[in-house]
Design an enzyme around this catalytic site. Structure first.
Site, PDB file in Angstrom:
ATOM      1  N   CYS A 179      -6.399  -5.703  -7.401  1.00 49.98           N
ATOM      2  CA  CYS A 179      -6.209  -5.233  -6.031  1.00 49.98           C
ATOM      3  C   CYS A 179      -5.691  -6.335  -5.118  1.00 49.98           C
ATOM      4  O   CYS A 179      -5.106  -6.056  -4.073  1.00 49.98           O
ATOM      5  CB  CYS A 179      -7.503  -4.629  -5.476  1.00 49.98           C
ATOM      6  SG  CYS A 179      -8.941  -5.684  -5.622  1.00 49.98           S
ATOM      7  N   HIS A 180      -5.834  -7.589  -5.536  1.00 47.80           N
ATOM      8  CA  HIS A 180      -5.309  -8.700  -4.728  1.00 47.80           C
ATOM      9  C   HIS A 180      -3.786  -8.694  -4.683  1.00 47.80           C
ATOM     10  O   HIS A 180      -3.194  -9.333  -3.825  1.00 47.80           O
ATOM     11  CB  HIS A 180      -5.830 -10.047  -5.257  1.00 47.80           C
ATOM     12  CG  HIS A 180      -5.436 -10.339  -6.667  1.00 47.80           C
ATOM     13  ND1 HIS A 180      -6.107  -9.788  -7.749  1.00 47.80           N
ATOM     14  CD2 HIS A 180      -4.449 -11.115  -7.177  1.00 47.80           C
ATOM     15  CE1 HIS A 180      -5.541 -10.228  -8.867  1.00 47.80           C
ATOM     16  NE2 HIS A 180      -4.530 -11.023  -8.547  1.00 47.80           N
ATOM     17  N   TYR A 200       0.841  -1.198   0.000  1.00 47.91           N
ATOM     18  CA  TYR A 200       0.000   0.000   0.000  1.00 47.91           C
ATOM     19  C   TYR A 200       0.875   1.247   0.000  1.00 47.91           C
ATOM     20  O   TYR A 200       0.590   2.218  -0.697  1.00 47.91           O
ATOM     21  CB  TYR A 200      -0.936  -0.004   1.217  1.00 47.91           C
ATOM     22  CG  TYR A 200      -1.934  -1.141   1.182  1.00 47.91           C
ATOM     23  CD1 TYR A 200      -3.113  -1.043   0.461  1.00 47.91           C
ATOM     24  CD2 TYR A 200      -1.685  -2.324   1.874  1.00 47.91           C
ATOM     25  CE1 TYR A 200      -4.023  -2.089   0.423  1.00 47.91           C
ATOM     26  CE2 TYR A 200      -2.591  -3.377   1.845  1.00 47.91           C
ATOM     27  CZ  TYR A 200      -3.752  -3.251   1.115  1.00 47.91           C
ATOM     28  OH  TYR A 200      -4.652  -4.288   1.077  1.00 47.91           O
ATOM     29  N   ASN A 208     -12.486  -0.876  -5.198  1.00 48.73           N
ATOM     30  CA  ASN A 208     -12.267  -1.306  -6.578  1.00 48.73           C
ATOM     31  C   ASN A 208     -13.489  -2.082  -7.084  1.00 48.73           C
ATOM     32  O   ASN A 208     -13.784  -3.153  -6.580  1.00 48.73           O
ATOM     33  CB  ASN A 208     -11.010  -2.178  -6.643  1.00 48.73           C
ATOM     34  CG  ASN A 208     -10.768  -2.783  -8.004  1.00 48.73           C
ATOM     35  OD1 ASN A 208     -11.352  -2.381  -9.005  1.00 48.73           O
ATOM     36  ND2 ASN A 208      -9.906  -3.776  -8.046  1.00 48.73           N
ATOM     37  N   GLU A 236      -1.252 -17.189  -9.115  1.00 49.22           N
ATOM     38  CA  GLU A 236      -0.263 -16.430  -9.886  1.00 49.22           C
ATOM     39  C   GLU A 236       1.175 -16.790  -9.521  1.00 49.22           C
ATOM     40  O   GLU A 236       2.115 -16.301 -10.143  1.00 49.22           O
ATOM     41  CB  GLU A 236      -0.498 -14.922  -9.692  1.00 49.22           C
ATOM     42  CG  GLU A 236      -1.804 -14.448 -10.264  1.00 49.22           C
ATOM     43  CD  GLU A 236      -1.995 -12.948 -10.158  1.00 49.22           C
ATOM     44  OE1 GLU A 236      -1.033 -12.230  -9.808  1.00 49.22           O
ATOM     45  OE2 GLU A 236      -3.114 -12.481 -10.437  1.00 49.22           O
TER      46      GLU A 236
END
Length: 152
Positions: free
Chosen positions: A118-119, A89, A110, A147
């Protein structure tokens, strides 16, 4: 205003995608109240399925998230975080002259999670903080595992 929706079954639960005037405006962990798939929504649904199947690392869709100028600035920064990567952040806050707290608030607002990733935004020490979709932090962790992002 032409609004259409479709529901996509994903490993993290059903996700409804909403299109308005030829652009994706929303993705939410829910079922669409009324299904009215358009070619764009069918393409978006296939891209989302491909993402969850490990065949896609980014999305190629016209997006129009609704929010304040600050929120949109945060979301543009999130789009720059590569597949499998994370940013804090605080790192996003530096890029747009904001605060970590205000970035966190924008992340939570979002309207197009996963597609606007945003993850991929984590706490300063790598901790998993809130996530607005699915089962919250569990869903965020599942997306980062998918991912191959390093989880501390």
């Amino acid at each position: 205003m032409n609004r259409h929706s479709i529901t996509v079954e994903t490993p993290t639960g059903p996700v409804s995608l909403t299109e308005e005037d030829g652009k994706i405006i929303r993705a939410s962990w829910s079922r669409a109240e009324e299904e009215s798939p358009t070619p764009l929504l069918q393409d978006a649904a296939q891209q989302l399925r491909d993402y969850f199947d490990g065949k896609r690392t980014d999305f190629d869709l016209p997006l129009h998230p609704k929010g304040s100028a600050f929120q949109k600035a945060v979301w543009r920064q999130m789009l720059k975080i590569p597949y499998g990567g994370t940013k804090t952040y605080g790192e996003l806050a530096k890029a747009i002259d904001g605060t970590a707290r205000s970035v966190g608030t924008a992340c939570g607002a979002n309207p197009i999670p996963v597609i606007i990733p945003c993850h991929r935004v984590v706490g300063a020490d790598g901790t998993m903080t809130g996530f607005s979709g699915g089962d919250g932090v569990e869903t965020k962790q599942a997306l980062l595992r998918l991912e191959g992002a390093l989880l501390l």
